[in-house]
Motif scaffolding. Structure first.
Motif, mmCIF file in Angstrom:
data_model
loop_
_atom_site.group_PDB
_atom_site.id
_atom_site.type_symbol
_atom_site.label_atom_id
_atom_site.label_comp_id
_atom_site.label_asym_id
_atom_site.label_seq_id
_atom_site.Cartn_x
_atom_site.Cartn_y
_atom_site.Cartn_z
ATOM 1 N N ASP A 20 0.787 -1.238 0.000
ATOM 2 C CA ASP A 20 0.000 0.000 0.000
ATOM 3 C C ASP A 20 0.813 1.279 0.000
ATOM 4 O OD1 ASP A 20 -2.251 1.363 -0.337
ATOM 5 O OD2 ASP A 20 -3.048 1.091 1.690
ATOM 6 N N ILE A 56 -2.317 -3.960 -3.986
ATOM 7 C CA ILE A 56 -3.029 -3.243 -5.040
ATOM 8 C C ILE A 56 -2.045 -2.493 -5.922
ATOM 9 C CG2 ILE A 56 -3.571 -1.544 -3.243
ATOM 10 C CD1 ILE A 56 -5.637 -0.408 -5.105
ATOM 11 N N ASP A 58 -2.566 0.143 -8.869
ATOM 12 C CA ASP A 58 -3.440 0.895 -9.765
ATOM 13 C C ASP A 58 -2.603 1.424 -10.923
ATOM 14 O OD1 ASP A 58 -1.984 2.908 -8.667
ATOM 15 O OD2 ASP A 58 -3.659 3.908 -7.684
ATOM 16 N N GLU A 87 -4.706 -11.720 -8.337
ATOM 17 C CA GLU A 87 -5.806 -10.754 -8.448
ATOM 18 C C GLU A 87 -5.339 -9.427 -9.031
ATOM 19 O OE1 GLU A 87 -4.705 -12.194 -5.695
ATOM 20 O OE2 GLU A 87 -4.616 -10.826 -3.985
ATOM 21 N N THR A 91 -6.758 -7.773 -12.470
ATOM 22 C CA THR A 91 -7.267 -6.403 -12.448
ATOM 23 C C THR A 91 -6.597 -5.534 -13.519
ATOM 24 O OG1 THR A 91 -7.686 -6.607 -10.083
ATOM 25 C CG2 THR A 91 -7.609 -4.391 -10.978
ATOM 26 N N GLN A 94 -7.810 -6.471 -16.951
ATOM 27 C CA GLN A 94 -9.184 -5.999 -17.172
ATOM 28 C C GLN A 94 -9.196 -4.506 -17.493
ATOM 29 O OE1 GLN A 94 -11.007 -7.839 -13.669
ATOM 30 N NE2 GLN A 94 -12.945 -7.356 -14.642
ATOM 31 N N ARG B 25 -8.893 4.253 -0.598
ATOM 32 C CA ARG B 25 -8.789 2.886 -1.120
ATOM 33 C C ARG B 25 -8.586 1.880 0.002
ATOM 34 N NH1 ARG B 25 -3.572 4.050 -4.005
ATOM 35 N NH2 ARG B 25 -1.941 3.564 -2.509
ATOM 36 N N ARG B 26 -7.902 2.308 1.076
ATOM 37 C CA ARG B 26 -7.699 1.396 2.202
ATOM 38 C C ARG B 26 -9.046 1.055 2.858
ATOM 39 N NH1 ARG B 26 -2.969 3.539 5.727
ATOM 40 N NH2 ARG B 26 -1.659 2.938 3.976
ATOM 41 N N ARG B 29 -11.103 -1.181 0.663
ATOM 42 C CA ARG B 29 -10.586 -2.545 0.773
ATOM 43 C C ARG B 29 -11.097 -3.230 2.046
ATOM 44 N NH1 ARG B 29 -6.299 -5.951 -0.607
ATOM 45 N NH2 ARG B 29 -5.534 -6.997 1.241
ATOM 46 N N ASP B 38 -14.276 -11.924 -2.576
ATOM 47 C CA ASP B 38 -13.105 -12.761 -2.796
ATOM 48 C C ASP B 38 -11.942 -11.869 -3.247
ATOM 49 O OD1 ASP B 38 -12.832 -13.050 -5.988
ATOM 50 O OD2 ASP B 38 -14.936 -13.023 -5.412
ATOM 51 N N ALA B 39 -10.751 -12.449 -3.271
ATOM 52 C CA ALA B 39 -9.544 -11.648 -3.526
ATOM 53 C C ALA B 39 -9.637 -10.845 -4.832
ATOM 54 C CB ALA B 39 -8.317 -12.551 -3.556
ATOM 55 N N PHE B 40 -10.240 -11.443 -5.867
ATOM 56 C CA PHE B 40 -10.310 -10.744 -7.152
ATOM 57 C C PHE B 40 -11.257 -9.549 -7.074
ATOM 58 C CE2 PHE B 40 -8.580 -14.818 -8.255
ATOM 59 C CZ PHE B 40 -7.660 -14.521 -9.257
ATOM 60 N N ALA B 43 -9.605 -6.762 -5.062
ATOM 61 C CA ALA B 43 -8.621 -6.017 -5.864
ATOM 62 C C ALA B 43 -9.335 -5.099 -6.851
ATOM 63 C CB ALA B 43 -7.700 -6.989 -6.603
ATOM 64 N N ALA B 44 -10.422 -5.592 -7.449
ATOM 65 C CA ALA B 44 -11.124 -4.801 -8.458
ATOM 66 C C ALA B 44 -11.707 -3.526 -7.843
ATOM 67 C CB ALA B 44 -12.223 -5.641 -9.105
ATOM 68 N N THR B 46 -11.016 -2.097 -4.970
ATOM 69 C CA THR B 46 -9.987 -1.246 -4.374
ATOM 70 C C THR B 46 -9.273 -0.432 -5.449
ATOM 71 O OG1 THR B 46 -9.646 -3.000 -2.751
ATOM 72 C CG2 THR B 46 -8.065 -1.219 -2.760
ATOM 73 N N THR B 47 -8.989 -1.088 -6.561
ATOM 74 C CA THR B 47 -8.311 -0.383 -7.646
ATOM 75 C C THR B 47 -9.207 0.710 -8.223
ATOM 76 O OG1 THR B 47 -7.130 -2.424 -8.136
ATOM 77 C CG2 THR B 47 -7.036 -0.693 -9.795
ATOM 78 N N LEU B 116 -14.127 -2.790 -14.086
ATOM 79 C CA LEU B 116 -13.863 -3.541 -12.854
ATOM 80 C C LEU B 116 -15.096 -3.692 -11.963
ATOM 81 C CD1 LEU B 116 -10.407 -2.031 -11.815
ATOM 82 C CD2 LEU B 116 -10.849 -4.300 -12.746
ATOM 83 N N ARG B 139 -19.141 -11.933 -4.885
ATOM 84 C CA ARG B 139 -19.572 -13.179 -5.515
ATOM 85 C C ARG B 139 -19.378 -14.276 -4.493
ATOM 86 N NH1 ARG B 139 -15.579 -12.959 -10.338
ATOM 87 N NH2 ARG B 139 -14.318 -12.965 -8.471
ATOM 88 N N PHE B 140 -19.906 -15.459 -4.826
ATOM 89 C CA PHE B 140 -19.678 -16.543 -3.890
ATOM 90 C C PHE B 140 -18.267 -17.055 -4.108
ATOM 91 C CE2 PHE B 140 -24.190 -16.153 -4.350
ATOM 92 C CZ PHE B 140 -24.482 -15.892 -3.028
ATOM 93 N N PRO B 141 -17.616 -17.454 -3.017
ATOM 94 C CA PRO B 141 -16.190 -17.774 -3.123
ATOM 95 C C PRO B 141 -15.915 -18.922 -4.082
ATOM 96 C CG PRO B 141 -17.077 -18.385 -0.977
ATOM 97 C CD PRO B 141 -18.115 -17.587 -1.663
ATOM 98 N N HIS B 142 -14.691 -18.977 -4.510
ATOM 99 C CA HIS B 142 -14.241 -19.998 -5.463
ATOM 100 C C HIS B 142 -14.530 -21.394 -4.955
ATOM 101 C CE1 HIS B 142 -11.826 -17.955 -8.571
ATOM 102 N NE2 HIS B 142 -11.934 -16.973 -7.719
ATOM 103 N N GLU C 178 -17.421 -23.965 -11.817
ATOM 104 C CA GLU C 178 -16.157 -24.412 -11.271
ATOM 105 C C GLU C 178 -15.795 -25.782 -11.854
ATOM 106 O OE1 GLU C 178 -13.014 -23.373 -8.922
ATOM 107 O OE2 GLU C 178 -14.741 -22.243 -9.626
#
Ligand SMILES: Nc1ncnc2c1ncn2[C@@H]1O[C@H](COP(=O)(O)OP(=O)(O)OP(=O)(O)O)[C@@H](O)[C@H]1O
Ligand SMILES: [Mg+2]
Lengths: 119, 142, 307
Positions: A20, A56, A58, A87, A91, A94, B25-26, B29, B38-40, B43-44, B46-47, B116, B139-142, C178
């Motif tokens: 961060d 992250i 960006d 991830e 990102t 994308q 952003r913190r 997050r 989930d992690a993806f 990240a989306a 937060t970015t 995103l 989303r529901f986790p992997h 999945e």
């Protein structure tokens, strides 16, 4: 403010990038790395940017990382970006930020393999 | 407002300095993680929060962000709004297309953030400012 | 009503609409509030008889095999019952009612038992109202008010049931997705992703994510992305493939695209998609050879005579 650690490993420079980052710290990172390269007597090694700690990335951080790699290349150093998290890769892609000119590795070990022994 | 989504209390964060971008952003997050993203997805969102709050700071002349968690029929999500009273975006279509920046960069912040998130809404008028609202569902986790 | 919409926890606006539809106006609410002494007086008898009824039915008895549980439920039931006579319906009330529905849905109490039990409840209240000293007109109005709020409550419970059903459907879809994207480790540091069927954007995203996670876990240096089983490769699909390879590259691994049939080769070129930056091979086995050579390894036939 803490200074950016820059380590030497097998003739290469290794920068463990901290989590961060504020824009200011990112800029300082670029500066410090370039200064460190300029200050090295042995110029044959490469530069490893270990970003496994980054949660992250960006477009700002991505740009500074890519720029740093290009600048290091101009100064004769191959740069490898190591340890990007899944991830973050997803990102960036994308968003359309592919970091095309930058060399990548799964982790520092792979990065060292890629750079080989200093010439 | 996103129709149908039920919102929690709203948090307001000022964006006056570059360091505020990190704060926003913190917090985004933290909220995303607390909502079970989930992690993806973390990240989306937060970015996107980072990009949009930086735009508020550097193009919009400062402003604020509103963060809230939302729920709707068993889903939970995060809604973020970025508000400034800056110059507005003159050519919105161009700015959203991506690859265009009034600065020195690649200009992927706005178009990238849009990709995103699950919903993206923008209101801007010259001289009056810009408001951007984004929504992302866990989303529901992997 | 649209058949496929999922219910939403109402906000102030939709709550007002719903109350209007159930004809629960301030007059009805005031009447309910005035009935509170009646409710307090009759509550324990109504609830006891209600549980007697539930325990006498095989379908509902199974849920109530523990006497301590029944005691606890009776106490909750008392609060629920009095809730109808608060003279106020706000968002907290709505959430509480939906939660009750959600709990029953979670316990898999079928809606027929839930709604049936409410009907019985109403019946018991009716009997007690009948014994009250009041005019027929009064009694009718009181019963109507109670009926409306109970039906209102049931509608919320049903919404909670539907929401839960919707959620479990989403989970199933996830699970199926999945299953449809296995990532196989074919060699030390080499993964294979055989893509099969049609690829839409949600699936492409999911596939990319699971591949990236696996590459990290397995420490893979090469991903074989076999598209022999993909039904259609159009610009959209080609775009997904390119995105996946870009992300794999960012992690520090390489992608080899295999299973490129003559038709796919033709469409890709005709569509003007540029795949030249990728490693591509016609067959999976050629792809594997390339993967190994990228790792400085190779497969050789062992010389028969020397064995
Ligand atoms: N809040 C805002 N107020 C005014 N103009 C804005 C605002 N946000 C974006 N813009 C305009 O839209 C353009 C595109 O924004 P975008 O974030 O995509 O690119 P950028 O900020 O220039 O570069 P970067 O890729 O670093 O984000 C900007 O160059 C700017 O002109
Ligand atoms: Mg920007």
């Amino acid at each position: 403010m803490s200074s950016i650690p820059i380590l030497r490993i097998r003739g290469h420079l290794l920068v463990p990038v901290q989590p961060d980052l504020s824009d200011e710290v990112v800029n300082r990172l670029q500066n410090d790395v370039l200064e460190a390269i300029a200050g090295e007597r042995d110029r044959s090694g490469g530069l490893l940017l270990d970003i496994s700690g980054l949660q992250i990335v960006d477009t700002y951080v991505a740009r500074v990382l890519a720029d740093t790699a290009s600048m290091a290349a101009l100064m004769g150093r191959r740069t490898v970006l190591c340890g990007m998290r899944p991830e973050i890769a997803a990102t960036l892609v994308q968003m359309g930020y592919l970091l095309e000119g930058v060399c990548t590795a799964l982790d520092v070990d792979d990065g060292l393999d890629l750079l080989g022994l200093p010439r | 407002m996103t129709p149908g989504a039920h919102a929690s209390s709203t948090e307001r964060l000022q964006i006056e300095a570059e360091a505020d971008v990190v704060v926003v952003r913190r917090r985004a997050r933290e909220l995303a993680i607390a909502q079970g993203f989930d992690a993806f997805a973390v990240a989306a969102i937060t970015t996107a929060a980072s990009e949009l709050s930086r735009n508020v700071w550097c193009h919009g002349g400062g402003g604020h962000a509103l963060l809230e968690t939302v729920s709707d029929a068993g889903r939970v999500g995060l809604r973020l709004r970025f508000i400034d009273e800056g110059p507005g975006i003159a050519d919105l279509e161009l700015a959203l297309r991506g690859g265009c920046s009034t600065g020195r960069s690649l200009g992927l912040g706005l178009s990238g953030s849009r990709r995103l998130v699950d919903a993206f809404h923008i209101e801007t008028s010259p001289g009056e400012g810009t408001t951007i609202e984004v929504l992302k569902w866990a989303r529901f986790p992997h | 009503m649209l058949p496929d919409t999922t219910p939403v926890t109402p906000d102030a606006h939709t709550l007002a609409l719903r109350l209007r539809f159930f004809r629960i106006d301030p007059g009805v609410l005031a009447r309910l509030a005035a009935l509170r002494p009646f409710a307090e007086r009759t509550m324990s008898d109504i609830i006891d008889r209600f549980y007697e009824h539930l325990l006498s039915q095989p379908e509902t008895r199974d849920y109530l095999d523990d006497p301590a549980l029944v005691e606890r439920l009776k106490r909750k039931q008392a609060a629920y019952f009095l809730g109808m006579f608060r003279g106020e319906i706000d968002l907290a009330y709505v959430q509480g009612r939906m939660k009750v529905g959600a709990v029953h849905a979670k316990l898999a109490v079928a809606t027929q038992w839930y709604v049936g039990a409410c009907t019985h409840y109403l019946q018991l209240i009716h009997e007690h109202l009948h014994r009250e000293r009041a005019s027929d007109e009064e009694r009718r109005a009181s019963f109507e008010a109670i009926e409306r709020i109970m039906h209102f409550d049931v509608s919320l419970a049903i919404d909670a049931y539907i929401a839960r059903h919707h959620e479990s459907r989403l989970r199933h879809q996830e699970a199926i997705r999945e299953l449809s994207t296995p990532v196989i480790r074919v060699h030390d540091r080499v993964l294979l992703l055989p893509l099969v069927g049609t690829i839409d954007s949600a699936r492409a995203q999911r596939v990319m994510e699971s591949v990236l996670v696996r590459i990290g876990e397995e420490h893979a240096r090469v991903l074989l992305l076999d598209i022999a089983g993909v039904t259609v490769v159009d610009t959209q699909v080609a775009d997904y493939l390119l995105k996946t390879t870009s992300a794999v590259r960012l992690l520090g691994a390489k992608t080899i695209l295999t299973g490129i049939s003559p038709q796919v080769a033709r469409t890709v070129v005709e569509l003007g998609v540029d795949l030249t930056s990728l490693y591509t091979r016609n067959t999976l086995s050629d792809g594997l050879d390339l993967a190994l050579s990228l790792l400085d390894k190779q497969i050789r036939t062992i010389d028969q005579e020397r064995v």
